[in-house]
Design an enzyme around this catalytic site. Structure first.
Site, PDB file in Angstrom:
ATOM      1  CB  CYS A   1       2.683  -4.047  11.915  1.00 15.63           C
ATOM      2  SG  CYS A   1       1.155  -4.331  12.854  1.00 15.63           S
TER       3      CYS A   1
ATOM      4  CG  LEU B   1       5.400  -5.275   3.391  1.00 19.85           C
ATOM      5  CD1 LEU B   1       6.629  -5.466   2.510  1.00 19.85           C
ATOM      6  CD2 LEU B   1       5.779  -5.382   4.876  1.00 19.85           C
TER       7      LEU B   1
ATOM      8  CE  LYS C   1     -12.669  -6.009  -2.340  1.00 20.00           C
ATOM      9  NZ  LYS C   1     -11.342  -6.512  -1.894  1.00 20.00           N
TER      10      LYS C   1
ATOM     11  CG  MET D   1      -9.130  -0.846  13.667  1.00 15.07           C
ATOM     12  SD  MET D   1      -8.165  -1.312  12.207  1.00 15.07           S
ATOM     13  CE  MET D   1      -8.817  -0.200  10.975  1.00 15.07           C
TER      14      MET D   1
ATOM     15  CE1 TYR E   1     -13.194   9.180   9.579  1.00 16.84           C
ATOM     16  CE2 TYR E   1     -15.419  10.055   9.488  1.00 16.84           C
ATOM     17  CZ  TYR E   1     -14.381   9.361   8.899  1.00 16.84           C
ATOM     18  OH  TYR E   1     -14.514   8.860   7.630  1.00 16.84           O
ATOM     19  CB  CYS E   2     -10.079  12.541   9.636  1.00 14.59           C
ATOM     20  SG  CYS E   2      -8.524  12.148   8.867  1.00 14.59           S
TER      21      CYS E   2
ATOM     22  NE  ARG F   1      -3.677  -0.306   2.602  1.00 12.07           N
ATOM     23  CZ  ARG F   1      -4.947  -0.537   2.291  1.00 12.07           C
ATOM     24  NH1 ARG F   1      -5.307  -1.756   1.891  1.00 12.07           N
ATOM     25  NH2 ARG F   1      -5.845   0.403   2.371  1.00 12.07           N
TER      26      ARG F   1
ATOM     27  CG  ASP G   1     -33.042  11.038  26.747  1.00 13.44           C
ATOM     28  OD1 ASP G   1     -33.950  10.346  27.246  1.00 13.44           O
ATOM     29  OD2 ASP G   1     -32.421  10.720  25.725  1.00 13.44           O
TER      30      ASP G   1
END
Length: 636
Positions: A329, A318, A215, A249, A86-87, A73, A606
């Site tokens: 990893c 990788l 995808k 994650m 969120y980034c 990748r 609530d």
């Protein structure tokens, strides 16, 4: 390493011997009248052929546990054309200087080296790879590499429809599109940009051009978008999609919490309650996904179980970051700079030695989700943009009755969810390291929430010093009669048609006394219902926009800005809420501000009522109002 030229030669012979099959295995054509061999049998036969005839795999790309790394990748850029909450913050994040990023030639040099050693699949990532001006040329250059079977891209989809015809012609063979919601308003809130329909157009274009499956990556977080699981699966009924649900994650800066993670088994249980006949499909070797299909549906659904059921034992991946570091990893924090060695003039053999040493140090498996959450690692934006999750997910009420892809029978429901994250900023309070926040006491630095990205610069930010007794700094001219009743005492709406348009601003506040236990859970973001401050903030924003529907005689106002801020007051175990509204028009916006503060307070009740019913809502008041004909009003 004398075996390497022989290995490469044998691979070339295998590739060139039978051109009709990319695997190198011979294809037997059925005789006329004979039934064609099933796809499953053909795949099994090819695998058996490759096991018996494959060349020895490169020692440089084989780790100490015998795993062959054939999938690379490559991040093309750290930049992105969205500003997902969120980034990254709305203004973006500090980026690596351009001179320190890999050049196109360096990317191709490294790709050529890895392919020569046995990599047969390359995926281009980012940031957003499709904003790189030469992305089509990079794909075309990669397509020329002998032995490379698959070139894929992971994209947010904004530029996909425009570029895909060129990319397909250049040799792009696989597409992953990141999409975490099917609700347009929710999408816009998440990314702080418009573009939902462009993503949908990109998905349609990929299907139109024959990509199958297309995808779709969806990161699932509790209290955020897990209520859309069935909607996503319903899309696969009529479309050749592979919807991939990804477990949340932990990465640097995202304050990962196991309670936010929806596990694979929990998601699968949800799907099986709707479709008991859901069937599991065979898994390909080195696959990261567990794949299922509803019988009769064109597409399929997959689960990426990085946290609950890791797939480290068959990992073949990788990664090369945009600044040229090799990561063996995704969850590891060790990296080696290939860029520096390239620019220092390292030979191919020297580079292979560096790569081989890094791969050889790869561990058997990652450290586990609890340990990973405490490890120092790159934020995901600097590895691959689409999986990084920053802070805690807010929630927003929305009606998901829209059918974005034209799939008949898509489940329609009213839900409380929003994909995104909160922007936490201190208000005259020092920042606290994430791991220390769990032990905050009443006198410790407090947790704050603001709906506005520039909250630190706002002089009206609530702070302990600002809570002085209320006093009027000005007075409004008194009216000699109620304005919302007619001469006979009946309710009536005021006619504002003759009033001039002026800039109107109003600020209101409220206080919610939670009690010690509920306050602690809110402070540590441990409520079972989710992030109470985020949900309350979004509820306040929504309430301001809906005021005319809640208060009968209020005029509808086209608000130009709504800001809701929440501050934790440890001394009183309270949350102090401030809501401000702005509009240009003939009528004021104090009712919008008051409604916003009040509904935010009700929402906090609530969210916390399961913990304690001894919660007090109070001190709902107007702080200031400007722009009206009767003068301004301010509390000091």
């Amino acid at each position: 390493m004398a075996t390497q030229p022989v290995s490469r030669m044998l691979r070339r012979v295998l590739r060139s011997s039978v051109r009709s099959c990319s695997s190198g295995a011979p294809v037997t054509q059925p005789r006329p009248g004979e039934p064609s061999q099933s796809a499953a049998e053909e795949l099994s036969r090819r695998r058996q052929f490759l096991r018996e005839h494959s060349a020895p795999f490169s020692a440089f790309l084989t780790d100490g546990f015998g795993r062959h790394h054939s999938y690379l990748r490559i991040s093309l850029t750290e930049k992105c054309n969205l500003r997902c909450q969120y980034c990254m913050p709305e203004e973006g994040v500090p980026l690596t200087p351009k001179a320190d990023l890999l050049t196109t030639e360096e990317i191709l040099t490294l790709a050529r080296l890895f392919v020569k050693e046995g990599v047969d699949k390359i995926r281009l990532t980012g940031g957003e790879p499709l904003i790189r001006p030469d992305v089509v040329d990079i794909v075309a250059q990669l397509h020329r590499l002998e032995g490379l079977r698959t070139i894929g891209v992971t994209t947010n989809g904004i530029n996909l429809a425009r570029l895909l015809p060129q990319l397909q012609k250049a040799g792009l063979s696989a597409i992953n599109i990141s999409l975490d919601t099917l609700v347009p308003a929710k999408f816009e809130f998440i990314v702080r940009r418009k573009g939902f329909h462009k993503v949908m157009e990109g998905i349609h274009k990929a299907i139109e051009l024959g990509y199958s499956p297309v995808k779709v990556n969806c990161v699932v977080m509790r209290g955020l978008n897990e209520d859309e699981l069935l909607d996503f699966v319903a899309l696969t009924e009529g479309l050749p999609l592979d919807v991939r649900f990804i477990e949340y994650m932990p990465f640097d800066g995202n304050k990962w919490n196991v309670k936010k993670m929806v596990s694979y088994k929990e998601m699968l249980d949800t799907l099986r309650r709707q479709w008991p006949e859901l069937e599991k499909l065979p898994e390909e070797e080195s696959s990261t996904a567990k794949t299922f299909r509803v019988p009769g549906f064109r597409g399929q659904v997959s689960f990426i179980t990085s946290m609950s059921e890791h797939f480290c034992g068959t990992c073949n991946r990788l990664r090369i970051t945009a600044d040229g570091n090799l990561k063996v990893c995704l969850f590891g924090n060790s990296e080696v700079s290939l860029r520096d060695h390239l620019r220092a003039g390292a030979s191919e053999e020297e580079l292979l030695g560096i790569i081989g040493a890094a791969v050889g140090r790869k561990k058997r498996q990652h450290a586990g989700m609890f340990s990973i959450s405490q490890m120092k690692n790159r934020p995901m934006i600097l590895i691959e943009l689409f999986l990084m999750l920053q802070d805690s997910p807010p929630a927003i009420p929305s009606v998901s009755s829209w059918d974005p892809l034209g799939v008949q029978g898509l489940r329609r429901s009213v839900r409380l969810s929003i994909q995104g994250a909160t922007l936490w900023k201190g208000c005259r309070v020092p920042q606290t390291p994430p791991l220390a926040q769990r032990g905050l006491g009443a006198d410790s630095p407090q947790r704050h929430y603001s709906s506005h990205p520039d909250s630190d610069a706002n002089p009206k930010c609530l702070s302990p010093a600002s809570r002085a007794p209320a006093a009027h700094s000005g007075s409004l001219p008194a009216s000699d009669q109620l304005t919302h009743v007619d001469t006979e005492g009946r309710a009536a709406m005021v006619d504002v048609g003759g009033k001039p348009d002026t800039e109107r601003v109003a600020v209101a506040s409220a206080v919610v006394l939670l009690g010690p236990e509920a306050f602690r859970l809110v402070q540590e973001n441990q409520l079972k219902k989710g992030d109470a401050l985020a949900v309350a903030q979004l509820a306040g924003v929504q309430a301001a926009k809906l005021t005319s529907q809640l208060i009968p005689l209020c005029h509808h106002v086209a608000l130009s800005h709504v800001q809701v801020r929440l501050e934790l007051d440890g001394a009183r175990h309270a949350v102090v809420i401030q809501a401000s509204c702005r509009a240009r028009g003939p009528t004021g916006v104090e009712m919008e501000a008051l409604t916003s503060a009040a509904v935010a307070a009700l929402t906090l009740y609530d969210m916390c009522k399961a913990v304690s019913r001894d919660i007090v809502l109070g001190d709902i008041k107007l702080i200031s109002k400007t722009g009206g004909q009767r003068g301004d009003f301010h509390r000091t």
